[in-house]
Design a protein around this motif. Structure first.
Motif, PDB file in Angstrom:
ATOM      1  N   ILE A 204       0.829  -1.203   0.000  1.00  0.00           N
ATOM      2  CA  ILE A 204       0.000   0.000   0.000  1.00  0.00           C
ATOM      3  C   ILE A 204       0.865   1.255   0.000  1.00  0.00           C
ATOM      4  O   ILE A 204       0.536   2.251  -0.654  1.00  0.00           O
ATOM      5  CB  ILE A 204      -0.958  -0.020   1.200  1.00  0.00           C
ATOM      6  N   ALA A 205       1.986   1.219   0.715  1.00  0.00           N
ATOM      7  CA  ALA A 205       2.887   2.377   0.729  1.00  0.00           C
ATOM      8  C   ALA A 205       3.421   2.651  -0.675  1.00  0.00           C
ATOM      9  O   ALA A 205       3.495   3.811  -1.115  1.00  0.00           O
ATOM     10  CB  ALA A 205       4.034   2.130   1.698  1.00  0.00           C
ATOM     11  N   ARG A 206       3.771   1.621  -1.396  1.00  0.00           N
ATOM     12  CA  ARG A 206       4.276   1.792  -2.773  1.00  0.00           C
ATOM     13  C   ARG A 206       3.132   2.145  -3.730  1.00  0.00           C
ATOM     14  O   ARG A 206       3.317   2.932  -4.661  1.00  0.00           O
ATOM     15  CB  ARG A 206       4.980   0.515  -3.217  1.00  0.00           C
ATOM     16  N   TYR A 207       1.989   1.541  -3.506  1.00  0.00           N
ATOM     17  CA  TYR A 207       0.818   1.828  -4.338  1.00  0.00           C
ATOM     18  C   TYR A 207       0.412   3.296  -4.214  1.00  0.00           C
ATOM     19  O   TYR A 207       0.030   3.933  -5.209  1.00  0.00           O
ATOM     20  CB  TYR A 207      -0.317   0.910  -3.901  1.00  0.00           C
ATOM     21  N   ALA A 208       0.480   3.845  -3.002  1.00  0.00           N
ATOM     22  CA  ALA A 208       0.103   5.245  -2.783  1.00  0.00           C
ATOM     23  C   ALA A 208       1.005   6.195  -3.549  1.00  0.00           C
ATOM     24  O   ALA A 208       0.571   7.253  -4.012  1.00  0.00           O
ATOM     25  CB  ALA A 208       0.140   5.565  -1.286  1.00  0.00           C
ATOM     26  N   ARG A 209       2.277   5.830  -3.671  1.00  0.00           N
ATOM     27  CA  ARG A 209       3.194   6.684  -4.426  1.00  0.00           C
ATOM     28  C   ARG A 209       2.942   6.579  -5.926  1.00  0.00           C
ATOM     29  O   ARG A 209       3.259   7.499  -6.682  1.00  0.00           O
ATOM     30  CB  ARG A 209       4.647   6.308  -4.118  1.00  0.00           C
ATOM     31  N   ALA A 210       2.385   5.466  -6.361  1.00  0.00           N
ATOM     32  CA  ALA A 210       2.141   5.265  -7.788  1.00  0.00           C
ATOM     33  C   ALA A 210       0.910   6.014  -8.280  1.00  0.00           C
ATOM     34  O   ALA A 210       0.808   6.335  -9.460  1.00  0.00           O
ATOM     35  CB  ALA A 210       2.006   3.772  -8.098  1.00  0.00           C
ATOM     36  N   ARG A 211      -0.038   6.287  -7.380  1.00  0.00           N
ATOM     37  CA  ARG A 211      -1.243   7.018  -7.784  1.00  0.00           C
ATOM     38  C   ARG A 211      -1.798   7.767  -6.586  1.00  0.00           C
ATOM     39  O   ARG A 211      -1.560   7.423  -5.446  1.00  0.00           O
ATOM     40  CB  ARG A 211      -2.298   6.078  -8.362  1.00  0.00           C
TER      41      ARG A 211
END
Length: 430
Positions: free
Chosen positions: A240-247
């Motif tokens: 989720i931490a990486r996903y949040a940075r992606a969008r």
């Protein structure tokens, strides 16, 4: 059994006109289908025949999803998607030929919170969620609102509860999440819908292909993250931490809570599958998994608690709290109230002129005591159920332990000398 691959090869030439087969080999990736890999001059194809009616329905939905992913949407994705090439009748069902996308595989249990693969996974999932909603709208795929998804989840819980095999603790936990409206205030996106490690192909740390698009629709982005809980809550948090940075996504705590709910609801689906097919082995397996959820809230309990703690009160919750607050009545007259306000302004700055309160004195102190008692609400009337309580059994806050709004009198000596007759202004009597 040896003739099956050659039979499928013959069916593939009927499904794809002009196809020249150079070789064929068995392919056993899914027990729901009979399948084989067809070698052509410069490529490999996959031909599959469903074994059951349920597999045939799944195949029809997948063909619809692949058709909706036209060249434009596919160009937005950082991985390959199978292409349907043709179909033909195979007995009472059909044989479908698609492009064959191969690659290395992994298990969800192999992932860790700092795995290198999490970053390309986050980018791949984010790319799916960034697809325009018109992909589903123009492709005839399901388009569901947040409320639609909430209702569907509620119906699933109700159906599982109707089997009388769902533990009350688990049912209450699921109901708490479904009844928390803030968690369901999100914008639906394009989703894969049935994402799992089995459908993802990788090569040298990159996502090369994602298969199985039978549940492609406009839905909840949390549904594409739920499978990561099989590797543990820390892996989901890392994703989720990486996903949040992606969008630019919604509240991450809300996303995490719904993903945890979807993960647990898979056990409810498994239970219902067992009861509908009258398979006692599946039923026993589902009941065992449900029993393990009784002891603690698990990932869902922790995610739900964090989501509620981070969420501001909604307008409905504020109104509910105001309705529970008792009305304060003041017995003082308007004149007395203004005089008290003037005294506070005059003496509130210098504490040397504040006289101690005598709880046993009469006269002017009676009004203050009465006002104090009216300003202190009954603890029983102001009890509010803790919104963080997942089980519903948490003790209510004890308002009697709160400190008083005013400092208690210490019964000290009077700070001023009494005035003599000579000190009074002329013409005044004592």
């Amino acid at each position: 059994m040896a003739s099956i691959p050659f039979t499928l090869a013959a069916l593939s030439t009927s499904a794809v006109p002009g196809l020249v087969v150079f070789g064929v080999r068995e392919h056993e990736s899914d027990d729901a289908f009979v399948s084989a890999i067809i070698a052509t001059e410069d490529d490999e194809l996959l031909v599959r025949v469903p074994r059951t009616h349920q597999a045939e329905v799944q195949q029809s939905a997948e063909l619809l999803g692949l058709a909706a992913l036209t060249e434009g949407p596919r160009s937005r994705l950082p991985f390959a998607v199978p292409t349907a090439l043709g179909m033909t009748r195979a007995g009472e069902t059909r044989a479908v030929v698609t492009s064959f996308l191969d690659g290395a595989r992994f298990e969800a249990d192999d992932l860790t919170h700092d795995a290198i693969l999490l970053q390309p996974l986050a980018e791949a999932i984010a790319a799916i969620h960034e697809l325009p909603l018109t992909v589903a709208q123009h492709g005839g795929l399901p388009v569901r609102s947040a409320q639609d998804l909430r209702v569907l989840a509620t119906r699933l819980v109700d159906r599982a509860d109707a089997t009388r095999l769902l533990p009350e603790t688990v049912r209450r936990r699921w109901t708490h999440v479904l009844e928390t409206s803030d968690l369901w205030d999100f914008s639906p996106t394009m989703v894969h819908g049935s994402l799992d490690a089995e459908l993802i192909r990788v090569d040298e740390g990159a996502i090369t292909a994602i298969l199985g698009w039978s549940e492609c629709s406009v839905g909840d982005p949390a549904a594409d993250l739920a499978w990561l809980l099989a590797a543990g809550p820390d892996v989901l948090d890392g994703m989720i931490a990486r996903y949040a940075r992606a969008r630019n996504s919604e509240s991450l705590s809300h996303l995490r809570a719904r993903a945890a709910l979807y993960h647990e609801l898979e056990v409810a689906r498994w239970l219902l599958h067992g009861t509908e097919t009258h398979d006692q082995t599946i039923i026993d397996d589902a009941v065992t998994m449900l029993d393990r959820m009784v002891g603690s809230g698990g990932a869902l309990g922790a995610a739900f608690t964090a989501a509620v703690a981070a969420a501001p009160l909604s307008s409905e919750e504020v109104i509910a709290l105001l309705d529970q607050t008792p009305e304060i009545t003041d017995a003082q007259s308007d004149t007395a109230a203004f005089e008290g306000l003037d005294e506070d302004r005059m003496f509130g700055v210098d504490t040397d002129f504040i006289e101690p309160l005598d709880a046993d004195s009469d006269g002017a102190q009676d009004g203050s005591s009465e006002a104090d008692s009216s300003e202190t609400p009954d603890a029983e009337e102001t009890d509010v159920i803790d919104p963080l309580d997942v089980s519903g059994d948490a003790p209510r806050p004890d308002l009697a332990d709160r400190p008083s709004a005013r400092p208690a009198s210490d019964g000290g000596e009077q700070l001023t000398e009494p005035l003599s007759d000579d000190d009074l202004p002329r013409g005044s009597a004592r």
